[in-house]
Design a protein around this motif. Structure first.
Motif, PDB file in Angstrom:
ATOM      1  N   LYS A   1      -3.452  29.758 -29.524  1.00 56.64           N
ATOM      2  CA  LYS A   1      -4.710  29.227 -30.090  1.00 56.64           C
ATOM      3  C   LYS A   1      -5.293  28.075 -29.269  1.00 56.64           C
ATOM      4  O   LYS A   1      -5.967  27.188 -29.796  1.00 56.64           O
ATOM      5  CB  LYS A   1      -4.513  28.796 -31.550  1.00 56.64           C
ATOM      6  CG  LYS A   1      -4.124  29.946 -32.475  1.00 56.64           C
ATOM      7  CD  LYS A   1      -4.287  29.573 -33.937  1.00 56.64           C
ATOM      8  CE  LYS A   1      -5.745  29.475 -34.316  1.00 56.64           C
ATOM      9  NZ  LYS A   1      -5.950  29.281 -35.767  1.00 56.64           N
ATOM     10  N   VAL A   2      -5.031  28.104 -27.963  1.00 55.03           N
ATOM     11  CA  VAL A   2      -5.619  27.141 -27.037  1.00 55.03           C
ATOM     12  C   VAL A   2      -6.259  27.915 -25.888  1.00 55.03           C
ATOM     13  O   VAL A   2      -5.634  28.807 -25.317  1.00 55.03           O
ATOM     14  CB  VAL A   2      -4.576  26.147 -26.493  1.00 55.03           C
ATOM     15  CG1 VAL A   2      -5.223  25.211 -25.462  1.00 55.03           C
ATOM     16  CG2 VAL A   2      -3.958  25.336 -27.620  1.00 55.03           C
TER      17      VAL A   2
ATOM     18  N   SER B   1      -9.217  22.070 -21.703  1.00 54.15           N
ATOM     19  CA  SER B   1      -8.704  22.941 -22.769  1.00 54.15           C
ATOM     20  C   SER B   1      -9.352  22.601 -24.094  1.00 54.15           C
ATOM     21  O   SER B   1      -9.760  21.458 -24.340  1.00 54.15           O
ATOM     22  CB  SER B   1      -7.184  22.793 -22.901  1.00 54.15           C
ATOM     23  OG  SER B   1      -6.527  23.172 -21.717  1.00 54.15           O
TER      24      SER B   1
ATOM     25  N   ASN C   1      -8.926  23.668 -28.479  1.00 53.89           N
ATOM     26  CA  ASN C   1      -8.204  24.368 -29.542  1.00 53.89           C
ATOM     27  C   ASN C   1      -9.137  25.336 -30.260  1.00 53.89           C
ATOM     28  O   ASN C   1     -10.299  25.007 -30.542  1.00 53.89           O
ATOM     29  CB  ASN C   1      -7.633  23.370 -30.548  1.00 53.89           C
ATOM     30  CG  ASN C   1      -6.569  22.485 -29.947  1.00 53.89           C
ATOM     31  OD1 ASN C   1      -5.750  22.937 -29.149  1.00 53.89           O
ATOM     32  ND2 ASN C   1      -6.571  21.209 -30.315  1.00 53.89           N
TER      33      ASN C   1
END
Length: 233
Positions: free
Chosen positions: A137-138, A196, A198
């Motif tokens: 989930k990143v 990055s 989430n």
């Protein structure tokens, strides 16, 4: 009775003239292309960067207006003839040639049937070698930055943003479900920049998102983007 007959004839003539006026053929020659720099596509925000076409001497002084898609492509229907293509002032994350008088330059376009015409521009920066991946989930993007305009017209990077969305339309506003950014002043190396974000909870559930990186140039409204990619996470 004679007067009524004349009225009928006049009405038929007016109706016929009106039909002829309304029955002109619609434009059918499709002009398509994309924004490019040295042959490479320039990606922008969907429906935010406009272009204009003028047809000199046709009796119409107003512009035929359109906007570029997020992959830099465009499409418009025209009558055959000669046109002038331009991009309005202060639009796009790139430079468009100006004349010595300060007016926007135009590109001469001769339309004779459907054709493809790419629009060459000079972006302030390019986002190169983009790799966007997902796990746990990143979503992470790694890319290189290239400063294209380095003369007196050069501008700094204001921010780099990684956007993700449920659909393939990806940018700021309603076209994102999450984003994260890096200030331009924090970028010390233009190579292998990493960022990055989430992935939030998505309803209904899906195991993928669409993502791309945007670069905001200081004092320029429009951003330049990497291509949209589908990312499983």
């Amino acid at each position: 009775m004679k007067i009524k007959f004349h009225h009928i004839i006049l009405g038929l003539l007016l109706a016929t003239m009106g039909c002829k006026k309304d029955n002109y053929d619609a434009p059918s020659s499709k002009l398509t292309g994309r924004l490019t720099y040295k042959g490479a596509a320039i990606n922008v925000e969907y429906n935010q960067v406009p272009f204009e076409l003028y047809q000199p001497g046709f009796g119409k002084t107003g512009a035929i207006k359109g906007t570029f898609q997020q992959d830099g492509s465009y499409s418009t229907l025209l009558f055959n003839g000669n046109y002038k293509f331009t991009i309005p002032p202060n639009q796009g994350p790139f430079m468009w040639k100006e004349l010595a008088s300060g007016k926007r330059d135009t590109l001469a376009v001769t339309v004779s049937g459907s054709q493809t015409l790419d629009i060459e521009v000079t972006p302030y920066y390019l986002i190169n070698n983009t790799k966007i991946t997902g796990a746990s989930k990143v979503v992470t993007a790694v890319f290189d930055l290239q400063k294209v305009i380095t003369d007196a017209n050069a501008k700094n990077i204001e921010a780099i943003v990684l956007y993700i969305n449920k659909t393939q339309f990806v940018s700021a506003g309603d076209n994102q479900i999450a984003s994260t950014n890096i200030a331009g002043s924090a970028i010390t190396n233009m190579n292998n920049v990493s960022i990055s974000v989430n992935v939030p909870t998505i309803t209904p559930t899906q195991n993928y998102v669409f993502a791309r990186v945007g670069l905001k140039v200081a004092d320029v409204e429009d951003m330049i983007f990497s291509p949209v990619v589908k990312v499983n996470y």
